[in-house]
Design an enzyme around this catalytic site. Structure first.
Site, PDB file in Angstrom:
ATOM      1  CB  CYS A 166      -1.869   6.664   1.683  1.00 52.78           C
ATOM      2  SG  CYS A 166      -3.229   5.681   2.312  1.00 52.78           S
ATOM      3  CD  GLU A 203      -2.429   1.783   0.888  1.00 55.41           C
ATOM      4  OE1 GLU A 203      -2.052   2.525  -0.032  1.00 55.41           O
ATOM      5  OE2 GLU A 203      -3.601   1.500   1.113  1.00 55.41           O
TER       6      GLU A 203
END
Ligand SMILES: *[C@@H]1O[C@H](CO)[C@@H](O)[C@H](O)[C@H]1NC(C)=O
Length: 464
Positions: A237, A203
């Site tokens: 993110c 990720e």
């Protein structure tokens, strides 16, 4: 060395982690940890990420723990239909744990991105080595000190390592690695995993564009955009990283953003209990460099001692500017002017594929939204809002290309940590039927095999 020994023990322990009751008990223990340590978790995150009143810092982005028990019972014993040709046999998929999983959390969502995957890994029956980010030292300390007394120590361990030690940690043979963090470190993790052919989920975040079309309710757009960008002082993110819009829209958006920032954080965001700080000095300096390049339209105030950067909007931004070369991860929103939606799409497609693409438009025919959706590629997509697609556990979440590899959230996290073992139980009877498949072969026999197995290609027959 110690870790290697521990992993051997844990690998063997994998059998103990399989019974449903064991998994449920560990998840319940994790639930107790979240409940009893709520205050400590809030304090640790606040110490690491600034004086933010972080609401719902616990298990926000993933399946609720109490729903997991019943869900698991549906997910685990999953038997696929028996094959037609082998009525006496049974074919099924066994959902098995990988074994020992390493979960490496990032500093930007230090709790969610550590415990969300942990929940899935436990539900799938794995042993887990948990490594919080060394950058969020208070969260790291809390995890290392408090979590082991809740979970089964034989199967779950928290390790704390410096950057150099992380390299050594990765030399161990894990059965699965989940990593969340910077693309540069992601490459290192994947290279280390390749040595052992260990599967990975990465990720990595992305430089997420947000296209704002000329037709939209500017005030609502400003609210949804500012919330997504300035949440956790921009250190998520999935935050919208920059805006693409026409000059005309920029002129309307700027006053709306100014107004919204004041509504959210007051006239001096520094005093707001809801506005965060930059995680550490090095990150602050990086952001300071990025901010230098262009005209500040809103905000721009900084204080290194306090690691404070005001909610900031930049204009006159050029695609070649430093701020357009890397993921910002801070409370800075650059606006890049484009002529129209096609130019915005070209701009997005000329860059690495992001973790999310956002579009705002009030077109009656939702023309620009579907056009952007159809002509771009990204990990996820959300129209008329920011971040919200991440909150739905029915949606898989993850990157593509340089924004990551693999997907998780809800059942997708369970699937990530589950090996689907395709199995067939054969019947030993009717051996005479098998004669056909054994050599020596003749044309005549092959004809019968083809007919029996139902594989009929023109002029050819392949068995298996
Ligand atoms: C976005 O919001 C506008 C205004 O409410 C609405 O007309 C439009 O249908 C929405 N777009 C999508 C794809 O739902």
């Amino acid at each position: 060395m110690l870790l290697r020994m521990m992993m051997v023990v844990m690998g063997r322990g994998a059998r103990t982690t399989r019974p449903m009751e064991y998994r449920v008990a560990q998840l319940e223990a994790l639930g107790r940890f979240l409940e009893e340590k709520k205050q400590d978790i809030l304090e640790a995150t606040a110490l690491d990420m600034g004086k933010v009143r972080r609401r719902g810092a616990g298990n926000g982005g993933d399946q609720r723990l109490e729903e997991l028990g019943p869900a698991m019972e549906r997910w685990v014993p999953h038997v696929e239909g028996v094959l037609q040709a082998t009525r006496l046999d049974s074919a099924f998929i066994r959902k098995e744990p990988y074994g020992v999983v390493l979960i490496m959390g990032p500093w930007c969502c230090p709790i969610n991105l550590l415990l969300g995957p942990l929940i899935g890994a436990i539900a799938a029956g794995n042993c887990v080595v948990i490594k919080p980010s060394e950058m969020t030292e208070n969260v790291e300390k809390l995890m290392a000190e408090a979590l082991p007394s809740y979970l089964d120590r034989d199967c779950f361990a928290v390790v704390t390592t410096s950057t150099q030690e992380t390299t050594r940690l990765l030399e161990n043979k894990f059965d699965y690695i989940f990593f969340a963090g910077k693309p540069s470190v992601g490459r290192m993790v994947m290279a280390a995993a390749a040595k052992h052919l260990t599967p990975v989920t990465l990720e990595l975040g992305g430089k997420n564009p947000c296209y704002v079309s000329d037709t939209c309710d500017v005030r609502s757009v400003a609210r949804r955009l500012a919330w997504g960008r300035f949440f956790n002082a921009g250190q998520t993110c999935v935050a919208p990283d920059y805006v693409l819009c026409t000059l005309e829209m920029q002129e309307k958006l700027l006053p709306a953003l100014q107004k919204v920032i004041t509504e959210f954080y007051g006239s001096n965001p520094r005093e707001s209990p809801d506005f965060g700080r930059i995680v550490e000095g090095k990150e602050f300096q990086r952001l300071q460099m990025l901010l230098r390049s262009r005209r500040v339209a809103i905000g721009g105030q900084m204080d290194e001692k306090d690691l404070y950067i005001a909610p900031t909007v930049l204009v006159d931004v050029q695609p070649s500017d430093p701020i357009m070369q890397e993921i910002i991860l801070g409370p800075i929103l650059p606006i890049v002017v484009v002529a129209n939606v096609n130019e915005a799409i070209d701009f997005i497609n000329s860059r690495e594929r992001p973790l999310a693409v956002y579009v705002f438009s009030s077109d009656d025919k939702v023309w620009s939204i579907s056009r952007v959706l159809e002509r771009t590629s990204s990990g996820g997509f959300c129209s008329n809002d920011t971040l919200m697609h991440m909150i739905l556990t029915s949606l898989p979440f993850g990157g593509i290309g340089s924004s990551g590899l693999g997907r998780y959230h809800g059942k997708f996290t369970f699937d990530t940590f589950t090996h689907q073992r395709g199995c067939l139980h054969r019947n030993m009877g009717l051996e005479a039927l098998n004669t056909l498949r054994y050599p020596p072969y003749s044309q005549h026999r092959m004809g019968i095999v083809c007919a029996a197995s139902g594989v009929k290609h023109k002029g050819s027959c392949t068995l298996l």
